[in-house]
Design a protein around this motif. Structure first.
Motif, PDB file in Angstrom:
ATOM      1  N   THR A  39       0.732  -1.239  -0.100  1.00  0.00           N
ATOM      2  CA  THR A  39      -0.097  -0.086  -0.158  1.00  0.00           C
ATOM      3  C   THR A  39       0.942   1.066   0.097  1.00  0.00           C
ATOM      4  O   THR A  39       1.919   1.313   0.644  1.00  0.00           O
ATOM      5  CB  THR A  39      -0.836   0.173   1.054  1.00  0.00           C
ATOM      6  OG1 THR A  39      -1.741  -1.027   1.186  1.00  0.00           O
ATOM      7  CG2 THR A  39      -1.812   1.151   1.188  1.00  0.00           C
ATOM      8  N   LYS A  47      -4.148  10.200  -0.725  1.00  0.00           N
ATOM      9  CA  LYS A  47      -4.834   9.284  -1.330  1.00  0.00           C
ATOM     10  C   LYS A  47      -4.022   7.935  -1.379  1.00  0.00           C
ATOM     11  O   LYS A  47      -2.896   7.936  -1.724  1.00  0.00           O
ATOM     12  CB  LYS A  47      -5.205   9.210  -2.728  1.00  0.00           C
ATOM     13  CG  LYS A  47      -6.301  10.538  -2.742  1.00  0.00           C
ATOM     14  CD  LYS A  47      -6.776  10.808  -4.291  1.00  0.00           C
ATOM     15  CE  LYS A  47      -7.646  11.945  -4.122  1.00  0.00           C
ATOM     16  NZ  LYS A  47      -8.121  12.505  -5.582  1.00  0.00           N
ATOM     17  N   SER A  49      -3.509   3.425  -2.537  1.00  0.00           N
ATOM     18  CA  SER A  49      -3.588   2.645  -3.409  1.00  0.00           C
ATOM     19  C   SER A  49      -2.569   1.455  -3.259  1.00  0.00           C
ATOM     20  O   SER A  49      -1.554   1.564  -2.377  1.00  0.00           O
ATOM     21  CB  SER A  49      -3.376   3.016  -5.009  1.00  0.00           C
ATOM     22  OG  SER A  49      -3.798   2.034  -5.746  1.00  0.00           O
ATOM     23  N   LYS A  50      -2.508   0.395  -3.825  1.00  0.00           N
ATOM     24  CA  LYS A  50      -1.628  -0.777  -4.039  1.00  0.00           C
ATOM     25  C   LYS A  50      -0.758  -0.664  -5.273  1.00  0.00           C
ATOM     26  O   LYS A  50      -1.385  -0.546  -6.131  1.00  0.00           O
ATOM     27  CB  LYS A  50      -2.378  -2.046  -3.727  1.00  0.00           C
ATOM     28  CG  LYS A  50      -2.918  -2.245  -2.242  1.00  0.00           C
ATOM     29  CD  LYS A  50      -3.323  -3.745  -1.924  1.00  0.00           C
ATOM     30  CE  LYS A  50      -4.184  -3.812  -1.022  1.00  0.00           C
ATOM     31  NZ  LYS A  50      -3.364  -3.862   0.233  1.00  0.00           N
ATOM     32  N   LEU A  74      -0.183   1.439 -10.204  1.00  0.00           N
ATOM     33  CA  LEU A  74      -1.257   1.250  -9.092  1.00  0.00           C
ATOM     34  C   LEU A  74      -2.393   0.504  -9.418  1.00  0.00           C
ATOM     35  O   LEU A  74      -2.724   0.437 -10.781  1.00  0.00           O
ATOM     36  CB  LEU A  74      -1.487   2.594  -8.549  1.00  0.00           C
ATOM     37  CG  LEU A  74      -0.216   3.411  -8.254  1.00  0.00           C
ATOM     38  CD1 LEU A  74      -0.337   4.591  -7.427  1.00  0.00           C
ATOM     39  CD2 LEU A  74       0.858   2.499  -7.043  1.00  0.00           C
ATOM     40  N   GLU A  75      -2.814  -0.078  -8.631  1.00  0.00           N
ATOM     41  CA  GLU A  75      -4.241  -0.808  -8.891  1.00  0.00           C
ATOM     42  C   GLU A  75      -5.264   0.332  -9.085  1.00  0.00           C
ATOM     43  O   GLU A  75      -6.413  -0.110  -9.921  1.00  0.00           O
ATOM     44  CB  GLU A  75      -4.588  -1.771  -7.831  1.00  0.00           C
ATOM     45  CG  GLU A  75      -3.861  -2.900  -7.728  1.00  0.00           C
ATOM     46  CD  GLU A  75      -4.079  -3.914  -6.562  1.00  0.00           C
ATOM     47  OE1 GLU A  75      -5.058  -3.420  -5.630  1.00  0.00           O
ATOM     48  OE2 GLU A  75      -3.444  -4.965  -6.264  1.00  0.00           O
ATOM     49  N   ASP A  76      -5.416   1.164  -8.530  1.00  0.00           N
ATOM     50  CA  ASP A  76      -6.358   2.391  -8.687  1.00  0.00           C
ATOM     51  C   ASP A  76      -5.987   3.638  -9.355  1.00  0.00           C
ATOM     52  O   ASP A  76      -4.788   3.703  -9.280  1.00  0.00           O
ATOM     53  CB  ASP A  76      -6.810   2.699  -7.105  1.00  0.00           C
ATOM     54  CG  ASP A  76      -7.457   1.573  -6.198  1.00  0.00           C
ATOM     55  OD1 ASP A  76      -8.201   0.887  -6.725  1.00  0.00           O
ATOM     56  OD2 ASP A  76      -6.602   1.583  -5.272  1.00  0.00           O
ATOM     57  N   ILE A  78      -5.750   6.695  -8.892  1.00  0.00           N
ATOM     58  CA  ILE A  78      -5.504   7.855  -8.127  1.00  0.00           C
ATOM     59  C   ILE A  78      -4.811   8.999  -8.820  1.00  0.00           C
ATOM     60  O   ILE A  78      -4.041   8.744  -9.652  1.00  0.00           O
ATOM     61  CB  ILE A  78      -5.146   7.634  -6.692  1.00  0.00           C
ATOM     62  CG1 ILE A  78      -3.694   7.161  -6.995  1.00  0.00           C
ATOM     63  CG2 ILE A  78      -5.855   6.444  -5.942  1.00  0.00           C
ATOM     64  CD1 ILE A  78      -2.910   7.105  -5.569  1.00  0.00           C
TER      65      ILE A  78
END
Length: 167
Positions: A39, A47, A49-50, A74-76, A78
């Motif tokens: 993370t 913010k 994310s992973k 990143l997974e998200d 952001i």
């Protein structure tokens, strides 16, 4: 080598977006170790994310460490832009830092100061001085925070110390 492998710091130098399917954050690992699945938090937005992948010219890595230059995905999605910092999330108002005193006047620990992280300014105060560093020998010199005298001033011009700050 004097690398910090504990505190992850990754200044984003470039956002790589060659197509709609890929968005990577390029930079050099300044300190710490980052692994796939970790993370991370973007500063100053906060913010999180992973880490989805760690990409290099030679292929993907399982982890990266200083002074490697890598691209993190990143997974998200952001919002992270150039000049921001990716870190492992640690939220605290108190932290320690090495400080070089650059003012002609000696430090006054009763004053508050401004601290700048990327483009954000915040007020801070110096709670304690852990030790001074003798620049000739690199020896750690103890300081008595409770008994400040003329010979035991906190910091003077060009002196280096480990300090505890509160923002």
């Amino acid at each position: 080598n004097d690398h910090n492998f504990t505190d992850f710091r990754f200044p984003v130098q470039y956002v790589l977006r060659p197509n709609l399917d890929f968005r990577g954050f390029c930079g050099k690992v300044a300190s710490g170790i980052v692994r796939k699945g970790d993370t991370v938090m973007a500063l100053p937005s906060g913010k999180t994310s992973k880490v989805k992948s760690i990409v290099t010219y030679d292929g993907e890595l399982e982890y990266a460490f200083p002074p490697q230059s890598v691209t993190l995905t990143l997974e998200d999605e952001i919002d992270v832009s150039r000049g921001e910092m990716l870190v492992h999330p640690v939220i605290d108002r108190n932290f320690e830092a090495m400080m070089v005193w650059m003012d002609e006047e000696p430090m006054d620990i009763n004053k508050s100061f401004f601290i700048k992280q990327t483009t954000n300014l915040s007020r801070t105060r110096i709670d304690a001085i852990k030790y001074k560093v003798d620049v000739n020998t690199m020896e750690h010199l103890s300081i008595d925070n409770g008994q400040l005298t003329k010979d035991n001033l906190p910091l003077q011009l060009n002196q280096i110390a480990r300090v505890v700050l509160t923002t």
